[in-house]
Motif scaffolding. Sequence first.
Motif: not given
Length: 533
Positions: A33, A36-37, A171, A482
């Motif tokens: 990703e 950030d998610f 991430s 994360w």
Amino acid sequence: MDHFDVLVVGGGINGTGVARDLAGRGWRVLLAEAQDFASHTSSASTKLIHGGLRYLEYYEFSLVRKALQEREVLLKSAPHIMRQLRFVMPHDAAMRPAWMIRMGLFLYDHLAKREWLPGSTGINLRRSKYGAALKTRYRRGFAYSDGWVDDARLVIHCAIDARERGAEVLSRSPVTQVQRDAEGWTARIATPLGERVVRARALVNAAGPWAEQFLRQVARPAGHETLATQSLRLVKGSHIVVKRRFDHDHAYIFQNPDKRIIFAIPYERDFTLIGTTDVEVPAAALSGLAKVCIGADEIDYLCEQASRYFTQPVQREDVVWTYAGVRPLLDDATGNASAVTRDYALETHADGAPLLTVWGGKITTFRKLAEDAADLVSRMLGESRPAWTLGAHLPGGDFSDWIGAAQAGPGINPQRQFEALVERLRLQHAYLPATLARRLAHAYGARVAKVLGAARQLSDLGAEVAPGLFEAELRYLRDEEWACSAHDVLWRRSKLGLHCSPAQQAAVAEWFGPYGEAGAAAGEASGCPFSTT
């Protein structure tokens, strides 16, 4: 160089869902990703698990049925972050006749099997508490069932599940280039620790609004021709949050003169969430990871439409928070952005190394989309491996260790299971204030033990960095979910930012240190879709 079976690009709900499903089938998966998610679309929804009542008007019966079939599947998979929600639709004869609404609700009740969600009913708003907040001209209405979800936490749960089933999950690691050859894909990934080059047998493009851009600018076969064969229509949906407008647990669905609808949903105890809009945006607006914000005209629109129904008008100065996201919808040549299909399509390319691109989709159908995608990828890799997510819990969704297998059985209403979890949590950790215990149960479900650890009194959780937010939870979010900044914690992993003063938000940023402060600033500058007003 590390080797994987599948590289999944995109950490929204579709990307994390696909990575979770593939990892659960035993494939070696890398999920990457760029930020950030759930930084964008997947945390900027109206937060509903629903069939989409209004899609019936566009004859989207297949999509509505598929979504309705998924409602109870999802609600049972994670009862802590999802819940049943009843909706009240005040009847306005100038919008749609009552017979049409009754027919639509009958179809909505019967297009898919319901095990425990109640069906639709009529309401006398003059005699009901659900009419108290509405103008007196609304005398009758209808009520029906759907569900609510913490969308950003759903994404995090899928990412955690993917990791715990063997996937590597990155991430803040944009894929800057992928090169295809007959044997696989070579990808360059800009991780926080430096560039990383990996090989994968197959590639899944789940970049959401950037899916088309990824194919045109990042993914290149040996001949350098573009792999993009479809176009997306990018439609911005914006929301406002105001102080609570009603004192019950039902939501409202309001019909507007432009034939659109908006929702007014109880939110974060003290607030009401109102949305959404449908504003088409050009692809150029998403250059890089550009920030997407609500427009002043959208705020005015939502205030005006909500004020048509509420006794207490909704005014611009009442807005305490806004957010906006861009929905990547399949371009079906429909003139009206509101009528563009919310269904998904999965496109495969098998000339050389396998490629699958996810076009469109909505949160309610993410599990089915992921299952279909994993079926296709498995076949392209030469081995059909069985699906497994139907009936599976998301992380924290199985409460049996807390409340016993009998109370957590498949036939028990998920909301009853959740209330039993809260009761058990308060018994085992009596030092927790009631509000905090319920919030932690909502956020983490059965995994709340990982947050609390061996704590036996409130002081064991460390310093209270912000109201109700202790160091133990911050450490968990940093180490397990994360989180790198105050913004990640206060506006995605939770919505505690709504309850914190600027000084309290700054205290959370200070806890993360200079990197956390810089991360929060970078998130705002480079694409975080949230803003306070």
